[in-house]
Motif scaffolding. Structure first.
Motif, PDB file in Angstrom:
ATOM      1  N   PRO A  79      68.672  34.983  91.206  1.00  0.00           N
ATOM      2  CA  PRO A  79      68.676  34.598  90.190  1.00  0.00           C
ATOM      3  C   PRO A  79      69.613  33.409  89.865  1.00  0.00           C
ATOM      4  CG  PRO A  79      70.184  36.644  90.118  1.00  0.00           C
ATOM      5  CD  PRO A  79      69.465  36.506  91.669  1.00  0.00           C
ATOM      6  N   LEU A  80      69.448  32.633  88.378  1.00  0.00           N
ATOM      7  CA  LEU A  80      70.303  31.651  88.077  1.00  0.00           C
ATOM      8  C   LEU A  80      71.753  31.538  88.148  1.00  0.00           C
ATOM      9  CD1 LEU A  80      69.294  28.470  87.280  1.00  0.00           C
ATOM     10  CD2 LEU A  80      69.741  29.352  84.939  1.00  0.00           C
ATOM     11  N   THR A  81      72.178  32.663  87.890  1.00  0.00           N
ATOM     12  CA  THR A  81      73.796  32.741  88.127  1.00  0.00           C
ATOM     13  C   THR A  81      74.227  32.682  89.612  1.00  0.00           C
ATOM     14  OG1 THR A  81      73.440  35.207  88.065  1.00  0.00           O
ATOM     15  CG2 THR A  81      74.039  34.197  85.849  1.00  0.00           C
ATOM     16  N   VAL A  82      73.417  33.262  90.392  1.00  0.00           N
ATOM     17  CA  VAL A  82      73.784  33.030  91.825  1.00  0.00           C
ATOM     18  C   VAL A  82      73.352  31.742  92.336  1.00  0.00           C
ATOM     19  CG1 VAL A  82      73.621  34.365  94.246  1.00  0.00           C
ATOM     20  CG2 VAL A  82      73.418  35.618  92.011  1.00  0.00           C
ATOM     21  N   GLY A  83      72.457  31.299  91.884  1.00  0.00           N
ATOM     22  CA  GLY A  83      72.105  29.888  92.465  1.00  0.00           C
ATOM     23  C   GLY A  83      72.977  28.900  91.821  1.00  0.00           C
ATOM     24  N   ILE A  84      73.566  28.883  90.867  1.00  0.00           N
ATOM     25  CA  ILE A  84      74.611  27.875  90.328  1.00  0.00           C
ATOM     26  C   ILE A  84      75.783  28.043  91.076  1.00  0.00           C
ATOM     27  CG2 ILE A  84      76.124  27.306  88.218  1.00  0.00           C
ATOM     28  CD1 ILE A  84      73.629  28.123  86.530  1.00  0.00           C
ATOM     29  N   ASN A  85      76.087  29.252  91.536  1.00  0.00           N
ATOM     30  CA  ASN A  85      77.142  29.244  92.358  1.00  0.00           C
ATOM     31  C   ASN A  85      77.270  28.938  93.737  1.00  0.00           C
ATOM     32  OD1 ASN A  85      79.992  31.077  92.522  1.00  0.00           O
ATOM     33  ND2 ASN A  85      78.979  32.129  94.186  1.00  0.00           N
ATOM     34  N   SER A  86      75.974  28.376  93.817  1.00  0.00           N
ATOM     35  CA  SER A  86      75.890  27.778  95.665  1.00  0.00           C
ATOM     36  C   SER A  86      76.532  26.381  95.321  1.00  0.00           C
ATOM     37  CB  SER A  86      74.460  27.525  95.716  1.00  0.00           C
ATOM     38  OG  SER A  86      73.878  26.646  94.731  1.00  0.00           O
ATOM     39  N   PHE A 106      75.339  38.969  87.643  1.00  0.00           N
ATOM     40  CA  PHE A 106      75.616  38.269  88.927  1.00  0.00           C
ATOM     41  C   PHE A 106      75.631  39.287  90.046  1.00  0.00           C
ATOM     42  CE2 PHE A 106      78.735  36.744  91.681  1.00  0.00           C
ATOM     43  CZ  PHE A 106      78.262  35.599  92.026  1.00  0.00           C
ATOM     44  N   VAL A 107      76.350  40.391  90.084  1.00  0.00           N
ATOM     45  CA  VAL A 107      76.773  41.004  90.983  1.00  0.00           C
ATOM     46  C   VAL A 107      75.598  41.645  91.827  1.00  0.00           C
ATOM     47  CG1 VAL A 107      78.141  43.044  92.067  1.00  0.00           C
ATOM     48  CG2 VAL A 107      79.060  41.575  90.029  1.00  0.00           C
ATOM     49  N   ASP A 128      68.657  15.453  90.236  1.00  0.00           N
ATOM     50  CA  ASP A 128      69.055  15.680  91.410  1.00  0.00           C
ATOM     51  C   ASP A 128      69.163  17.022  91.765  1.00  0.00           C
ATOM     52  OD1 ASP A 128      69.068  13.149  92.091  1.00  0.00           O
ATOM     53  OD2 ASP A 128      71.173  12.761  91.817  1.00  0.00           O
ATOM     54  N   VAL A 129      70.005  17.641  90.643  1.00  0.00           N
ATOM     55  CA  VAL A 129      70.227  19.338  90.963  1.00  0.00           C
ATOM     56  C   VAL A 129      69.063  20.113  90.840  1.00  0.00           C
ATOM     57  CG1 VAL A 129      70.554  20.065  88.527  1.00  0.00           C
ATOM     58  CG2 VAL A 129      71.903  20.930  90.068  1.00  0.00           C
ATOM     59  N   TRP A 130      67.868  19.523  90.141  1.00  0.00           N
ATOM     60  CA  TRP A 130      66.877  20.249  89.940  1.00  0.00           C
ATOM     61  C   TRP A 130      65.763  20.023  91.378  1.00  0.00           C
ATOM     62  CZ3 TRP A 130      65.006  23.639  86.504  1.00  0.00           C
ATOM     63  CH2 TRP A 130      63.737  24.101  86.450  1.00  0.00           C
ATOM     64  N   ARG A 131      66.263  18.996  91.899  1.00  0.00           N
ATOM     65  CA  ARG A 131      64.983  18.474  92.912  1.00  0.00           C
ATOM     66  C   ARG A 131      65.784  18.923  94.337  1.00  0.00           C
ATOM     67  NH1 ARG A 131      65.254  12.288  93.607  1.00  0.00           N
ATOM     68  NH2 ARG A 131      67.468  12.822  94.174  1.00  0.00           N
ATOM     69  N   ASP A 132      67.053  18.746  94.560  1.00  0.00           N
ATOM     70  CA  ASP A 132      67.642  18.880  96.025  1.00  0.00           C
ATOM     71  C   ASP A 132      68.069  20.441  96.046  1.00  0.00           C
ATOM     72  OD1 ASP A 132      67.371  16.393  96.323  1.00  0.00           O
ATOM     73  OD2 ASP A 132      69.206  15.661  95.488  1.00  0.00           O
ATOM     74  N   SER A 133      68.065  21.377  95.281  1.00  0.00           N
ATOM     75  CA  SER A 133      68.278  22.668  95.205  1.00  0.00           C
ATOM     76  C   SER A 133      67.283  23.733  94.852  1.00  0.00           C
ATOM     77  CB  SER A 133      69.765  22.968  94.091  1.00  0.00           C
ATOM     78  OG  SER A 133      69.165  23.011  92.944  1.00  0.00           O
ATOM     79  N   THR A 134      67.432  25.081  94.776  1.00  0.00           N
ATOM     80  CA  THR A 134      66.674  25.942  94.437  1.00  0.00           C
ATOM     81  C   THR A 134      66.689  26.291  93.113  1.00  0.00           C
ATOM     82  OG1 THR A 134      68.010  27.827  95.232  1.00  0.00           O
ATOM     83  CG2 THR A 134      66.282  26.919  96.880  1.00  0.00           C
ATOM     84  N   LEU A 135      67.318  25.412  92.224  1.00  0.00           N
ATOM     85  CA  LEU A 135      67.637  25.745  90.848  1.00  0.00           C
ATOM     86  C   LEU A 135      66.320  26.115  90.082  1.00  0.00           C
ATOM     87  CD1 LEU A 135      70.238  26.201  89.376  1.00  0.00           C
ATOM     88  CD2 LEU A 135      69.372  23.888  88.083  1.00  0.00           C
ATOM     89  N   GLY A 136      65.308  25.500  90.371  1.00  0.00           N
ATOM     90  CA  GLY A 136      64.010  25.874  89.787  1.00  0.00           C
ATOM     91  C   GLY A 136      63.394  27.218  90.062  1.00  0.00           C
ATOM     92  N   ASP A 137      63.386  27.445  91.261  1.00  0.00           N
ATOM     93  CA  ASP A 137      63.158  29.089  91.712  1.00  0.00           C
ATOM     94  C   ASP A 137      64.176  30.022  91.147  1.00  0.00           C
ATOM     95  OD1 ASP A 137      60.964  28.148  93.198  1.00  0.00           O
ATOM     96  OD2 ASP A 137      62.221  27.841  94.763  1.00  0.00           O
ATOM     97  N   ASN A 138      65.628  29.596  91.091  1.00  0.00           N
ATOM     98  CA  ASN A 138      66.364  30.757  90.297  1.00  0.00           C
ATOM     99  C   ASN A 138      66.017  30.670  88.909  1.00  0.00           C
ATOM    100  OD1 ASN A 138      68.722  28.884  92.486  1.00  0.00           O
ATOM    101  ND2 ASN A 138      67.442  30.595  93.132  1.00  0.00           N
ATOM    102  N   LEU A 139      65.729  29.741  88.299  1.00  0.00           N
ATOM    103  CA  LEU A 139      65.441  30.025  86.835  1.00  0.00           C
ATOM    104  C   LEU A 139      64.258  30.507  86.475  1.00  0.00           C
ATOM    105  CD1 LEU A 139      66.005  29.024  83.910  1.00  0.00           C
ATOM    106  CD2 LEU A 139      64.591  26.934  84.295  1.00  0.00           C
ATOM    107  N   PHE A 175      77.947  22.062  86.436  1.00  0.00           N
ATOM    108  CA  PHE A 175      77.850  21.761  84.843  1.00  0.00           C
ATOM    109  C   PHE A 175      76.375  21.527  84.546  1.00  0.00           C
ATOM    110  CE2 PHE A 175      82.388  21.683  85.197  1.00  0.00           C
ATOM    111  CZ  PHE A 175      82.588  22.780  83.867  1.00  0.00           C
ATOM    112  N   ALA A 176      75.870  20.715  85.350  1.00  0.00           N
ATOM    113  CA  ALA A 176      74.405  20.126  85.175  1.00  0.00           C
ATOM    114  C   ALA A 176      73.430  21.517  85.112  1.00  0.00           C
ATOM    115  CB  ALA A 176      73.853  19.103  86.102  1.00  0.00           C
ATOM    116  N   GLY A 177      73.831  22.156  86.162  1.00  0.00           N
ATOM    117  CA  GLY A 177      72.945  23.686  86.156  1.00  0.00           C
ATOM    118  C   GLY A 177      73.445  24.434  85.012  1.00  0.00           C
ATOM    119  N   SER A 178      74.686  24.470  84.674  1.00  0.00           N
ATOM    120  CA  SER A 178      74.974  25.296  83.515  1.00  0.00           C
ATOM    121  C   SER A 178      74.314  24.857  82.345  1.00  0.00           C
ATOM    122  CB  SER A 178      76.658  25.398  83.453  1.00  0.00           C
ATOM    123  OG  SER A 178      77.126  25.837  84.526  1.00  0.00           O
TER     124      SER A 178
END
Length: 281
Positions: free
Chosen positions: A230-237, A216-217, A65-76, A250-253
């Motif tokens: 980047p991934l650090t910002v994407g997880i923060n979403s 992150f900043v 779900d976290v991979w499909r419903d978010s931009t985590l793949g692009d962030n990675l 935590f799945a994204g982490s």
């Protein structure tokens, strides 16, 4: 006379057993947060407030779900490109600079090294306004190249300092012998200095890659489009104004630490080979 066998197993000393037990205890303490992260990543949404340590049902679908419903793949993808690109760029600049600084006794060499060390003390947050204005005027916001340039620049000083120390420890007679055989400066750097300075190169790679991976900043300020962050910002979403999706967070982490673990598994072999490279020919 009866012969005594030579295959007698050495007895463990009490001090060795105590040190081993303390080491295992410390390892467990450091691994507990990661175990908690994995367990929380596998919790269903209705069990996030369950007081039990283990969930009743493991929700492996959280990762899907976290991979499909978010931009985590692009962030990675962005984070991999930024970390690898900034590490490569920093090494390409730091190696010649460190070699020249270690071998050429130019005027003001000590002050140059001191200046390099002082630049390492600057925090990216103190330069964010200026960086944002510069890249805005250049039209380079939301670009991977912008993050690569910034991360390489902020990690360049440490890479030069580390590589200068390693190259200075290499006997200059090896270079002189190679030059007598007809090698130029660049060939000496590539064929003689680089293999012998491999521990320093590996140290610079680890520091630069991890620093760019965890940044992150700058990623939050210079990238405003979610797919280019980047991934650090994407997880923060996953942290909202009123709620936090802990299972997805935590799945994204967990997904974020997998490439770093793979890198360290590969770098460990390179460290061992680098320590023995050029010892005896």
């Amino acid at each position: 006379m009866n012969r005594q066998t030579d295959s007698v197993k050495p007895r463990l000393r009490p001090r060795t057993m105590v040190v081993a037990a303390v080491a295992w205890l410390l390892a467990m303490v450091f691994l507990l947060p990661y175990a908690e992260m994995v367990i929380t990543a596998l919790r269903p949404a209705d069990e996030l407030r369950d007081p039990g340590y283990l969930p009743h049902h493991f929700a492996w679908s959280n990762f899907i779900d976290v991979w499909r419903d978010s931009t985590l793949g692009d962030n990675l993808k962005v984070t991999l490109l930024v970390a690898a690109g900034s590490t490569l760029l920093a090494l390409l600049v730091a190696l010649p600079a460190a070699y020249y600084t270690a071998r050429i006794k130019f005027r003001g060499r000590k002050y140059f090294l001191l200046l390099v060390l002082v630049t390492q003390m600057f925090q990216p947050t103190s330069l964010l306004v200026g960086l944002y204005r510069e890249f805005f005027q250049l039209g380079m916001l939301n670009s991977v190249w912008t993050l690569i340039l910034c991360n390489a620049a902020f990690n360049l000083a440490f890479a030069i300092w580390i590589l200068t120390a390693y190259i200075s420890s290499i006997p200059v007679e090896l270079e002189e012998a190679a030059m007598i055989d007809g090698l130029g400066r660049l060939s000496v750097l590539r064929r003689v200095i680089l293999p012998l300075a491999m521990p320093g190169v590996v140290t610079a790679v680890i520091f630069t890659f991890i620093s760019a991976w965890n940044e992150f900043v700058m990623g939050l300020t210079l990238s405003t489009v979610p797919s280019s962050q980047p991934l650090t910002v994407g997880i923060n979403s996953f942290i909202g104004d009123y709620t936090v999706q802990w299972n997805y967070l935590f799945a994204g982490s967990v997904i974020a630490i997998v490439p770093v673990v793979v890198l360290f598994a590969f770098i460990e072999r390179q460290v061992v080979s680098g320590l023995t490279a050029g010892s005896v020919k």
